[in-house]
Design an enzyme around this catalytic site. Structure first.
Site, PDB file in Angstrom:
ATOM      1  N   ASP A  91     -28.620  -7.516 138.933  1.00  0.00           N
ATOM      2  CA  ASP A  91     -27.349  -6.948 139.180  1.00  0.00           C
ATOM      3  C   ASP A  91     -26.571  -6.627 137.806  1.00  0.00           C
ATOM      4  O   ASP A  91     -25.395  -6.027 137.883  1.00  0.00           O
ATOM      5  CB  ASP A  91     -26.615  -8.191 139.723  1.00  0.00           C
ATOM      6  CG  ASP A  91     -26.267  -9.213 138.621  1.00  0.00           C
ATOM      7  OD1 ASP A  91     -27.570  -9.623 137.988  1.00  0.00           O
ATOM      8  OD2 ASP A  91     -25.199  -9.699 138.283  1.00  0.00           O
ATOM      9  N   ASP A 134     -34.280 -10.723 138.701  1.00  0.00           N
ATOM     10  CA  ASP A 134     -33.411 -11.466 137.870  1.00  0.00           C
ATOM     11  C   ASP A 134     -32.919 -12.490 138.862  1.00  0.00           C
ATOM     12  O   ASP A 134     -33.135 -12.679 140.086  1.00  0.00           O
ATOM     13  CB  ASP A 134     -32.199 -10.421 137.662  1.00  0.00           C
ATOM     14  CG  ASP A 134     -31.095 -11.248 137.034  1.00  0.00           C
ATOM     15  OD1 ASP A 134     -31.331 -11.730 135.908  1.00  0.00           O
ATOM     16  OD2 ASP A 134     -29.871 -11.223 137.605  1.00  0.00           O
TER      17      ASP A 134
END
Length: 225
Positions: free
Chosen positions: A173, A10
């Site tokens: 996250d 990400d």
């Protein structure tokens, strides 16, 4: 191809910390329409989703036209902040990110990729500012896929690289990253320095408290595959 392994990252909250501009652009978008600006926790909770999904969660009382206008205003404000500050300052790399990427990329059997809620334009700005785009052989952006946690981004990354799901790992996250990985049959590492609390990462196969831990955790997951 059977020996290759894939690590997909990400971006916001994982590789770079862009929360200042995210919060600023969100305040500009909502304030410009005379709507109450969502709190910091609410905004950071939707980072990772495509903007249309994020606005639907942040402004459920607004109609479709107003939500679309929020998306437009957010994009304009974010681009303005990035232009004024510079992409490197707007979205600095987290400590240890560059070193971890270089260490992983040095292994000939390891491929690196990206799966982000950013647009192509936004991702290009970050990669260019930090000079790290050459590390990523597959780059999946919100322009071409359903929002996370739909597995389309990871499935496309697997198809482009020819790597089997069991030989791939998603690093992110948020719970959206973890849920996307699970839906694609890919293992995951949740990082604790990002935008969602540690409790949101409970479904991850491993968790990292700092970037220096990441290569070792990834190696350990592959060893038990």
């Amino acid at each position: 191809m059977s020996d290759l392994r894939l690590v997909v990252f990400d971006v916001d909250g994982t590789l770079v910390d862009s929360q200042g501009d995210i919060l600023g652009a969100m305040a500009a978008a909502f304030g410009g329409l005379g709507l109450s600006v969502p709190g910091r926790a609410a905004v950071l909770d939707v980072v990772g989703l495509s903007l249309d999904h994020a606005m639907a969660r942040l402004a459920p009382e607004a109609d479709a036209a107003a939500q679309a206008e929020l998306v437009r205003r957010y994009r304009a404000a974010f681009a303005d902040l990035r232009t004024r500050r510079g992409a490197a300052e707007s979205a600095p790399l987290y400590p240890g990110a560059r070193e971890a990427l270089e260490r992983l990329a040095a292994a000939p059997e390891v491929l690196l990729g990206l799966a982000t809620g950013k647009s192509r334009r936004g991702l290009d700005a970050v990669l260019t500012a930090h000079g790290i785009g050459h590390h990523f052989v597959t780059q999946q952006v919100a322009d071409h896929h359903p929002s996370k946690p739909h597995p389309a981004m990871l499935r496309a990354a697997l198809d482009e690289t020819g790597v089997a799901p069991e030989r791939a790992i998603m690093v992110g996250d948020t719970r959206y990253d973890i849920e996307m990985a699970r839906a694609a049959g890919v293992r995951s590492v949740g990082v604790r320095w990002g935008y969602q609390p540690e409790t949101a990462l409970g479904g991850a196969d491993a968790q990292a408290a700092r970037f220096a831990e990441l290569p070792g955790l990834i190696d350990a997951l592959w060893e038990v595959a």
